[in-house]
Motif scaffolding. Structure first.
Motif, PDB file in Angstrom:
ATOM      1  N   GLU A  48     -10.050  -2.339  20.305  1.00  0.00           N
ATOM      2  CA  GLU A  48     -10.979  -3.455  20.493  1.00  0.00           C
ATOM      3  C   GLU A  48     -10.538  -4.696  19.726  1.00  0.00           C
ATOM      4  OE1 GLU A  48     -13.897  -3.946  22.257  1.00  0.00           O
ATOM      5  OE2 GLU A  48     -13.440  -2.090  23.302  1.00  0.00           O
ATOM      6  N   SER A  49      -9.867  -4.505  18.612  1.00  0.00           N
ATOM      7  CA  SER A  49      -9.457  -5.665  17.829  1.00  0.00           C
ATOM      8  C   SER A  49      -8.330  -6.435  18.508  1.00  0.00           C
ATOM      9  CB  SER A  49      -9.011  -5.231  16.431  1.00  0.00           C
ATOM     10  OG  SER A  49      -7.802  -4.496  16.505  1.00  0.00           O
ATOM     11  N   LYS A  50      -7.647  -5.806  19.442  1.00  0.00           N
ATOM     12  CA  LYS A  50      -6.542  -6.473  20.123  1.00  0.00           C
ATOM     13  C   LYS A  50      -6.982  -7.221  21.376  1.00  0.00           C
ATOM     14  CE  LYS A  50      -3.101  -3.300  18.396  1.00  0.00           C
ATOM     15  NZ  LYS A  50      -2.106  -2.290  18.686  1.00  0.00           N
ATOM     16  N   ILE A  51      -8.236  -7.049  21.793  1.00  0.00           N
ATOM     17  CA  ILE A  51      -8.743  -7.745  22.974  1.00  0.00           C
ATOM     18  C   ILE A  51      -9.104  -9.169  22.566  1.00  0.00           C
ATOM     19  CG2 ILE A  51     -10.592  -7.839  24.680  1.00  0.00           C
ATOM     20  CD1 ILE A  51     -10.728  -4.807  24.534  1.00  0.00           C
ATOM     21  N   PRO A  52      -8.552 -10.167  23.246  1.00  0.00           N
ATOM     22  CA  PRO A  52      -8.880 -11.545  22.861  1.00  0.00           C
ATOM     23  C   PRO A  52     -10.334 -11.864  23.212  1.00  0.00           C
ATOM     24  CG  PRO A  52      -7.555 -11.527  24.850  1.00  0.00           C
ATOM     25  CD  PRO A  52      -7.608 -10.111  24.356  1.00  0.00           C
ATOM     26  N   PRO A  53     -10.977 -12.702  22.419  1.00  0.00           N
ATOM     27  CA  PRO A  53     -12.367 -13.047  22.716  1.00  0.00           C
ATOM     28  C   PRO A  53     -12.468 -13.881  23.987  1.00  0.00           C
ATOM     29  CG  PRO A  53     -11.548 -14.393  20.926  1.00  0.00           C
ATOM     30  CD  PRO A  53     -10.478 -13.380  21.226  1.00  0.00           C
ATOM     31  N   LYS A  54     -13.635 -13.829  24.598  1.00  0.00           N
ATOM     32  CA  LYS A  54     -13.842 -14.617  25.808  1.00  0.00           C
ATOM     33  C   LYS A  54     -13.812 -16.098  25.457  1.00  0.00           C
ATOM     34  CE  LYS A  54     -16.692 -11.295  28.260  1.00  0.00           C
ATOM     35  NZ  LYS A  54     -18.003 -11.036  28.864  1.00  0.00           N
ATOM     36  N   PRO A  55     -13.190 -16.897  26.307  1.00  0.00           N
ATOM     37  CA  PRO A  55     -13.171 -18.338  26.020  1.00  0.00           C
ATOM     38  C   PRO A  55     -14.568 -18.933  26.177  1.00  0.00           C
ATOM     39  CG  PRO A  55     -12.165 -17.890  28.146  1.00  0.00           C
ATOM     40  CD  PRO A  55     -12.436 -16.561  27.503  1.00  0.00           C
ATOM     41  N   TYR A  56     -14.825 -19.948  25.401  1.00  0.00           N
ATOM     42  CA  TYR A  56     -16.127 -20.603  25.424  1.00  0.00           C
ATOM     43  C   TYR A  56     -16.208 -21.523  26.630  1.00  0.00           C
ATOM     44  CZ  TYR A  56     -19.905 -23.749  24.139  1.00  0.00           C
ATOM     45  OH  TYR A  56     -21.043 -24.495  24.145  1.00  0.00           O
ATOM     46  N   HIS A  57     -17.272 -21.382  27.393  1.00  0.00           N
ATOM     47  CA  HIS A  57     -17.520 -22.265  28.525  1.00  0.00           C
ATOM     48  C   HIS A  57     -18.841 -22.980  28.287  1.00  0.00           C
ATOM     49  CE1 HIS A  57     -14.222 -20.763  30.922  1.00  0.00           C
ATOM     50  NE2 HIS A  57     -14.596 -19.531  30.652  1.00  0.00           N
ATOM     51  N   ARG A  58     -18.815 -24.268  28.428  1.00  0.00           N
ATOM     52  CA  ARG A  58     -20.040 -25.029  28.236  1.00  0.00           C
ATOM     53  C   ARG A  58     -20.986 -24.797  29.402  1.00  0.00           C
ATOM     54  NH1 ARG A  58     -18.004 -30.911  26.076  1.00  0.00           N
ATOM     55  NH2 ARG A  58     -17.057 -30.119  24.186  1.00  0.00           N
ATOM     56  N   ASP A  59     -22.247 -24.719  29.084  1.00  0.00           N
ATOM     57  CA  ASP A  59     -23.277 -24.573  30.099  1.00  0.00           C
ATOM     58  C   ASP A  59     -24.033 -25.896  30.155  1.00  0.00           C
ATOM     59  OD1 ASP A  59     -24.898 -23.513  32.013  1.00  0.00           O
ATOM     60  OD2 ASP A  59     -26.192 -22.448  30.601  1.00  0.00           O
ATOM     61  N   ILE A  60     -23.580 -26.769  31.022  1.00  0.00           N
ATOM     62  CA  ILE A  60     -24.135 -28.113  31.102  1.00  0.00           C
ATOM     63  C   ILE A  60     -25.266 -28.122  32.126  1.00  0.00           C
ATOM     64  CG2 ILE A  60     -23.649 -30.523  31.636  1.00  0.00           C
ATOM     65  CD1 ILE A  60     -20.737 -29.949  30.834  1.00  0.00           C
ATOM     66  N   ILE A  61     -26.389 -28.652  31.723  1.00  0.00           N
ATOM     67  CA  ILE A  61     -27.540 -28.772  32.613  1.00  0.00           C
ATOM     68  C   ILE A  61     -27.785 -30.257  32.846  1.00  0.00           C
ATOM     69  CG2 ILE A  61     -29.997 -28.328  32.886  1.00  0.00           C
ATOM     70  CD1 ILE A  61     -29.629 -25.930  31.005  1.00  0.00           C
ATOM     71  N   TYR A  62     -27.699 -30.631  34.098  1.00  0.00           N
ATOM     72  CA  TYR A  62     -27.927 -32.024  34.457  1.00  0.00           C
ATOM     73  C   TYR A  62     -29.386 -32.206  34.867  1.00  0.00           C
ATOM     74  CZ  TYR A  62     -22.866 -32.344  34.555  1.00  0.00           C
ATOM     75  OH  TYR A  62     -21.547 -32.313  34.218  1.00  0.00           O
ATOM     76  N   VAL A  63     -29.979 -33.291  34.451  1.00  0.00           N
ATOM     77  CA  VAL A  63     -31.362 -33.592  34.814  1.00  0.00           C
ATOM     78  C   VAL A  63     -31.411 -34.957  35.493  1.00  0.00           C
ATOM     79  CG1 VAL A  63     -32.360 -32.220  32.967  1.00  0.00           C
ATOM     80  CG2 VAL A  63     -31.830 -34.591  32.550  1.00  0.00           C
ATOM     81  N   GLN A  64     -32.434 -35.113  36.307  1.00  0.00           N
ATOM     82  CA  GLN A  64     -32.597 -36.404  36.965  1.00  0.00           C
ATOM     83  C   GLN A  64     -33.437 -37.315  36.076  1.00  0.00           C
ATOM     84  OE1 GLN A  64     -34.356 -35.356  40.714  1.00  0.00           O
ATOM     85  NE2 GLN A  64     -32.386 -35.483  41.758  1.00  0.00           N
ATOM     86  N   GLN A  65     -33.093 -38.560  36.106  1.00  0.00           N
ATOM     87  CA  GLN A  65     -33.854 -39.537  35.346  1.00  0.00           C
ATOM     88  C   GLN A  65     -34.618 -40.402  36.349  1.00  0.00           C
ATOM     89  OE1 GLN A  65     -31.457 -41.875  32.759  1.00  0.00           O
ATOM     90  NE2 GLN A  65     -33.196 -42.644  31.621  1.00  0.00           N
ATOM     91  N   TRP A  66     -35.915 -40.484  36.156  1.00  0.00           N
ATOM     92  CA  TRP A  66     -36.760 -41.194  37.099  1.00  0.00           C
ATOM     93  C   TRP A  66     -37.148 -42.560  36.545  1.00  0.00           C
ATOM     94  CZ3 TRP A  66     -36.692 -38.833  41.554  1.00  0.00           C
ATOM     95  CH2 TRP A  66     -36.517 -37.454  41.591  1.00  0.00           C
ATOM     96  N   ARG A  67     -37.338 -43.467  37.460  1.00  0.00           N
ATOM     97  CA  ARG A  67     -37.812 -44.792  37.061  1.00  0.00           C
ATOM     98  C   ARG A  67     -39.267 -44.679  36.608  1.00  0.00           C
ATOM     99  NH1 ARG A  67     -36.950 -46.052  42.315  1.00  0.00           N
ATOM    100  NH2 ARG A  67     -38.985 -47.047  42.347  1.00  0.00           N
ATOM    101  N   ALA A  68     -39.645 -45.475  35.662  1.00  0.00           N
ATOM    102  CA  ALA A  68     -41.013 -45.436  35.154  1.00  0.00           C
ATOM    103  C   ALA A  68     -41.989 -46.140  36.096  1.00  0.00           C
ATOM    104  CB  ALA A  68     -41.079 -46.080  33.775  1.00  0.00           C
ATOM    105  N   ASP A  69     -41.487 -47.010  36.972  1.00  0.00           N
ATOM    106  CA  ASP A  69     -42.384 -47.783  37.836  1.00  0.00           C
ATOM    107  C   ASP A  69     -42.472 -47.214  39.256  1.00  0.00           C
ATOM    108  OD1 ASP A  69     -39.799 -48.372  38.521  1.00  0.00           O
ATOM    109  OD2 ASP A  69     -40.148 -50.519  38.811  1.00  0.00           O
TER     110      ASP A  69
END
Length: 116
Positions: A48-69
């Motif tokens: 197990e010590s010889k298995i390389p760790p999983k690479p880090y992948h960003r979990d990006i969440i996009y949101v919509q921005q609404w106009r206030a008017d």
């Protein structure tokens, strides 16, 4: 140096042989089992010590921005558009949950056949 003259591989072998000969058969079996399990665990940790760790992948969440008017009509129109997508996602989730329940039911029925 006086201490080292009492140490020899031949004496160690005789001591080990004497120890093994004086044991009962079931004790030897358990000793062998304990040695085998220890060996398996040590080899497993090394592997197990010889298995390389999983690479880090960003979990990006996009949101919509609404106009206030925004007007109420625009909000309702957008909700109708989004409602179709939400309904589709909800139906997909229900389908996946039903599949998962069917899998668990199959396993449960198999266990019931064994009386578990």
């Amino acid at each position: 140096m006086n201490f080292l003259r009492y140490i020899s591989p031949l004496r160690a072998w005789r001591d080990m042989r004497t120890y093994i000969v004086t044991r009962r058969p079931h004790q030897l079996g358990f000793m062998g089992l304990a040695l085998a399990l220890t060996y398996v665990m040590v080899v497993g940790v090394i592997y197990e010590s010889k298995i390389p760790p999983k690479p880090y992948h960003r979990d990006i969440i996009y949101v919509q921005q609404w106009r206030a008017d925004r007007t109420d009509a625009e909000i309702i129109a957008q909700q109708k558009i989004d409602g179709v997508e939400q309904t589709r996602q909800a139906n997909e989730l229900k389908r996946l949950e039903a599949e998962r329940r069917a899998q668990f039911k199959k396993v449960n029925d198999g266990l019931k056949a064994y009386g578990i």
